[in-house]
Scaffold this motif. Sequence first.
Motif, PDB file in Angstrom:
ATOM      1  N   GLY A  84       0.813  -1.198   0.000  1.00  0.00           N
ATOM      2  CA  GLY A  84       0.000   0.000   0.000  1.00  0.00           C
ATOM      3  C   GLY A  84       0.852   1.256   0.000  1.00  0.00           C
ATOM      4  O   GLY A  84       2.070   1.203  -0.117  1.00  0.00           O
ATOM      5  N   SER A  85       0.169   2.392   0.138  1.00  0.00           N
ATOM      6  CA  SER A  85       0.859   3.674   0.193  1.00  0.00           C
ATOM      7  C   SER A  85      -0.003   4.650   0.993  1.00  0.00           C
ATOM      8  O   SER A  85      -1.208   4.447   1.133  1.00  0.00           O
ATOM      9  CB  SER A  85       1.111   4.212  -1.218  1.00  0.00           C
ATOM     10  OG  SER A  85      -0.104   4.364  -1.908  1.00  0.00           O
ATOM     11  N   ASP A 105      -5.141   6.618  12.543  1.00  0.00           N
ATOM     12  CA  ASP A 105      -6.102   7.644  12.110  1.00  0.00           C
ATOM     13  C   ASP A 105      -5.897   8.065  10.654  1.00  0.00           C
ATOM     14  O   ASP A 105      -6.813   8.573  10.015  1.00  0.00           O
ATOM     15  CB  ASP A 105      -6.021   8.876  13.009  1.00  0.00           C
ATOM     16  CG  ASP A 105      -6.592   8.605  14.397  1.00  0.00           C
ATOM     17  OD1 ASP A 105      -7.428   7.680  14.529  1.00  0.00           O
ATOM     18  OD2 ASP A 105      -6.208   9.316  15.338  1.00  0.00           O
ATOM     19  N   ASN A 106      -4.706   7.857  10.109  1.00  0.00           N
ATOM     20  CA  ASN A 106      -4.435   8.235   8.716  1.00  0.00           C
ATOM     21  C   ASN A 106      -4.722   7.102   7.735  1.00  0.00           C
ATOM     22  O   ASN A 106      -4.380   7.202   6.558  1.00  0.00           O
ATOM     23  CB  ASN A 106      -2.991   8.715   8.566  1.00  0.00           C
ATOM     24  CG  ASN A 106      -1.978   7.615   8.825  1.00  0.00           C
ATOM     25  OD1 ASN A 106      -2.327   6.508   9.225  1.00  0.00           O
ATOM     26  ND2 ASN A 106      -0.714   7.932   8.607  1.00  0.00           N
ATOM     27  N   GLY A 107      -5.329   6.010   8.205  1.00  0.00           N
ATOM     28  CA  GLY A 107      -5.674   4.890   7.343  1.00  0.00           C
ATOM     29  C   GLY A 107      -4.619   3.796   7.285  1.00  0.00           C
ATOM     30  O   GLY A 107      -4.865   2.718   6.740  1.00  0.00           O
ATOM     31  N   ASP A 108      -3.431   4.054   7.820  1.00  0.00           N
ATOM     32  CA  ASP A 108      -2.394   3.025   7.840  1.00  0.00           C
ATOM     33  C   ASP A 108      -2.775   1.921   8.821  1.00  0.00           C
ATOM     34  O   ASP A 108      -3.520   2.157   9.783  1.00  0.00           O
ATOM     35  CB  ASP A 108      -1.043   3.617   8.239  1.00  0.00           C
ATOM     36  CG  ASP A 108      -0.474   4.552   7.176  1.00  0.00           C
ATOM     37  OD1 ASP A 108      -1.052   4.630   6.071  1.00  0.00           O
ATOM     38  OD2 ASP A 108       0.541   5.209   7.474  1.00  0.00           O
ATOM     39  N   VAL A 109      -2.261   0.724   8.569  1.00  0.00           N
ATOM     40  CA  VAL A 109      -2.560  -0.422   9.414  1.00  0.00           C
ATOM     41  C   VAL A 109      -1.258  -1.140   9.748  1.00  0.00           C
ATOM     42  O   VAL A 109      -0.448  -1.427   8.856  1.00  0.00           O
ATOM     43  CB  VAL A 109      -3.534  -1.400   8.702  1.00  0.00           C
ATOM     44  CG1 VAL A 109      -3.814  -2.608   9.571  1.00  0.00           C
ATOM     45  CG2 VAL A 109      -4.829  -0.694   8.328  1.00  0.00           C
ATOM     46  N   SER A 139     -10.009   2.537   1.997  1.00  0.00           N
ATOM     47  CA  SER A 139      -9.669   3.384   3.145  1.00  0.00           C
ATOM     48  C   SER A 139      -8.429   2.922   3.898  1.00  0.00           C
ATOM     49  O   SER A 139      -8.128   3.447   4.959  1.00  0.00           O
ATOM     50  CB  SER A 139     -10.849   3.541   4.116  1.00  0.00           C
ATOM     51  OG  SER A 139     -11.054   2.360   4.881  1.00  0.00           O
ATOM     52  N   VAL A 140      -7.684   1.959   3.348  1.00  0.00           N
ATOM     53  CA  VAL A 140      -6.417   1.537   3.952  1.00  0.00           C
ATOM     54  C   VAL A 140      -5.273   2.183   3.184  1.00  0.00           C
ATOM     55  O   VAL A 140      -5.254   2.171   1.950  1.00  0.00           O
ATOM     56  CB  VAL A 140      -6.261  -0.003   3.955  1.00  0.00           C
ATOM     57  CG1 VAL A 140      -4.831  -0.408   4.303  1.00  0.00           C
ATOM     58  CG2 VAL A 140      -7.236  -0.632   4.940  1.00  0.00           C
TER      59      VAL A 140
END
Length: 151
Positions: free
Chosen positions: A44-45, A88-92, A122-123
């Motif tokens: 992802g990014s 909160d920024n969508g990172d997991v 949303s990731v």
Amino acid sequence: MRSAEDHKLARENDSGYLGPGLPEFLNFGANTSSEGDGFRATAGSPLDAPQGQADAVAIEDALKSVHDPEIPVNIFDLGLIYDVIRQDNGDVDITMSLTAPGCPVAGEMPGQVAEAVALVDSVGSVSVELVWDPAWTPDRMSDDAKLALDW
């Protein structure tokens, strides 16, 4: 973080070298790295316009889409996923283990997990850390997994 080349140099320069360890068997591709005894895969990014934390149910569904090829149960129900932190920024950030350190998919599974979760809407960026402590035990399996495996 140590690269495959760093491991190779350490092996060549260490007269007490006892043979290959887990890092030599792991896939050090473009989205994987090793640090100490750990292993991390990414996918992802960062999102341009994050909308908060990614959907927990969608992440769980993505994790349930990944299977150990030797066991007919998904990795989530096997209890291989230790922690999922939704930023909160969508990172997991995910912490996981395998059934045993010598598992043949050790170099592939974290990358498969990162890629599956990165496909969720949303990731953003996904980081999957493979850990061995605490060790996985069958107690971590869901009731469904125990039933499927006759446990």
